[in-house]
Every structure is written in C-alpha cells, then in structure tokens.
Design an enzyme around this catalytic site. Sequence first.
Site: not given
Ligand SMILES: *Cc1c(COP(=O)(O)O)cnc(C)c1O
Length: 438
Positions: A134, A207, A232-233, A397
């Site tokens: 990401f 992560d 939040y996921k 997705r």
């Molecule tokens: C959703 C996600 C994030 C989100 O980062 P924020 O700091 O909350 O914007 C970070 N890394 C990964 C791999 C994600 O899927």
Amino acid sequence: MTDPQALDRAACAARDTADPLAPLREQFDLPAGVNYLDGNSLGVLPRATAARVQDVVTQEWGQGLIRSWNSAGWIDLPRRVGDKIGRLVGAAPGELVVADSTSVNLFKVLSAAARIAQADDPARRVIVSERSNFPTDLYIAESVAAQHGMVLELHDIDAIPARLASGAGSDVAVLMLTQVNYRSGRMADMAAVTAQAHAAGALMLWDLAHSAGAVPVDLNGANADFAVGCGYKYLNGGPGAPAFCWAHPRHAERFWQPLSGWMGHAAPFVFEPGYRPAPGMQRYLCGTPPVIGASALECGVDAMLAAEPLGGMAALRTKSVALSELFIALVRQHLAGSGLTIHTPLDAAQRGSQVSLGVPADGSIDGYAVMQALIARGVIGDYRAGDGTAAEPHLLRFGFTPLYTRFVDVFDAIQALAEVLARGEWREARFMAKAAVT
Ligand SMILES: *Cc1c(COP(=O)(O)O)cnc(C)c1O
C-alpha cells in the site's frame, strides 16, 4: 434436503440458516437494500456505537468535563482498547496500544526498528518491502530510510526470499510487509516469513491493516518484531478510527520512538522540561488520545470479540474461507466467458478475506464503470486501478467480513455482476459517471 454442494440461492440460504455465526450480524446497523462487500476498506456501523458515542459526548464530555479523564477512564483508552485488539492478533496485555493513524504508527515503529538494526550492526542499511505494498507504507518507509541514512528497496513478493537467503540479506535492516496485500488479497505466512527475515539477521515488521479482525494472527507465536494495524477496516471502528502499534517486549524499551510526545512520557502530569520515556509500549503514544474515536473503535472491537464464545477468530476464518470459496466457485460458474480473471490466490491458505477480479488487459471492459453499475444495484465493492497489464490488472475488489456477510450476499453479488456484464449496464454507468464529473 438441500444439496450442500449446490450453488443455487436456496443452498446459500440454507448455509446461512445453519451458520452458528449468523446471529453476530445482528450487532450491526446495515442499510436496507445494500449488499456491502467493502468492509476491507471501511467497516460497517455497530449498533452499539451511536449510543456509546452519544454517551461519551453528552455525559462524559458534556457533564463530566475534565473529570472524565479519570472518572470515565479516558486516559486508559489507548491501553484498554489495545489490550482488546491484542486478543485478536496474539499480543499480550500491555503490548499493543491504540493511537494515531496507521501511517503515523508505521513511522514510529519503523524508526525504532531502524535504530535497533543500526545499533546492532551499522552495515545493515536496507529496508526491504514489497513493490505493490500500500503506497502510504512505502512513502513512510522512504522517509524513515532517508532519515537514517538507509535505502528502501522494493521487490516483487516472490523475489524477497532470495533477497534474504544465504548471506544475500546481510545488509538488510528491516523487512516491512503488509501481511495481506490490499490489491491481490494474497496473504503471507507470518511465521515462515518472519523466520526468513530473522535467519538473515533482519527485523520483521508487519502491517496488519487487512489482517486484524480478518484472519487469525499470532504476533508472539510468529516471533515478529513490530506491527501496526488499522481501526476502520475489519475492526469496524469508523472513518478515521485510531490505529494501533505493537512491539515485541524485547524491543519495546530499547529506544524512544521519534514522536516523543507527552503521553509517552514516564510522568506526563509532572510537566518536566525533559523527555523520559514511559515504560513499555506506553512510550509509543504521542499526544492526547482521540477519546471519541477510540470509544467508537472499542465498540467495533467488542463486536468482534463477541465471536469468542462461538470459536473466535478461528471460527470467523473458517466462515471467511467458505465465503471466498463460494465466491470463486460462482465466478467460475457464472462469469467463465466474461473476460474477468481471479487475481487472488486460489489456495485459501494464501488468501486473506477478499477476492479481487482482474479486468481484461485488452480494455474490453471498463472496470470502474462495472463497479459503478454494481453500486447502482446496491452491491458495494470497490475498484482499484492497476497499470492495466495482465500482471497488474485493474481490479474489482470484494471483501468478505464473516461477522456480517451472508452466503446469500455472495450469491446475489455474483448474480448482479453477471447481469451487469451480460446486459452491458456498465456502458451506461460509464456514461453517467463521466457526465457526473463534468
Ligand atoms: C488502509 C491501509 C493504511 C491506512 O493508513 P492511514 O494512515 O489510516 O491512512 C495503511 N497501510 C495499509 C497497508 C492499509 O491497507
């Protein structure tokens, strides 16, 4: 008697009826007419959240005012909610704290990992990650590498073992990976990859954005070094919910993390001019905790912990695999000639809780428009552009969240997708979407 192998809607409904986890769905306030398959991006609203947030605002804040830091336990929220998340990811009480965003937490733990690696062996100057990680993770790693005189090296996931093996990894400080890739849904074997990193003498940072609440995770069991994750996921903490970070106890007190704010001080209310880090993970806090957001996150985590008497994450994983297997089987049955491909590993052991469909590289289908047409029918997944090649296709997705996704939801989504494609509805959706932005 319904054939359990049959893939018709009645068979799916029968599976829902027989599903011991089905009652967990009642914990959520799902909009009528919506088939929500995007909990991997933004989780849904637990029924308990609105009342809890209202209580925090009107009672704890409105009436309690500053007294609530103690009387309502505000000051303990980062640790209290952290301990609950710890139960989902194999962290012991006190090892995991809720704070900041995933990006900020990654900065904190990756900086600490870089300092530890450098102190132990200054020749280790490389942070390794996956090219299709990401982007925010890569952007943060770029910055940490620059600040520590290191380099960030990106590889395809399958090339990483060779980068670490038989002496080749002697310059690697940290391997930083997202366990479940946000595009492909491919899941790494946490214990095996951590062991590869350690065999090369590198630290392992995970992560868990697409793992926490989606798949069973055992950070201590895997002997990982650091981890971050998202609220939040799959944890259903609400938009912009605070995130979390974890360090193995062997590392937690080795260094300060760089954002040495007062909430990570050993005695924040003594107001000393100099920084003294708090013991353990408390030092990974920076500023004042986001009380309203952390309270909402706690409701989401509690909804997940409600599965514990029903088998917890292991039972949720079994259902998640069953949902994604059903989705794949239905794609094969109903979308075989459509040109869409399955871009997620077919081996369930290598799959998180989502399935991504690749859009054909010849441009014959506009994936963005297909998703718009699906959303117009109430089926919400999402679209992620790639470079359009067969290796990095544009993706549709679909996330399966076993706390509330039903087998009939999977069936209905495939029916809708098949109809959108067969009737060319997406061509119209494309026209409308384009019109809407002009
Ligand atoms: C959703 C996600 C994030 C989100 O980062 P924020 O700091 O909350 O914007 C970070 N890394 C990964 C791999 C994600 O899927």
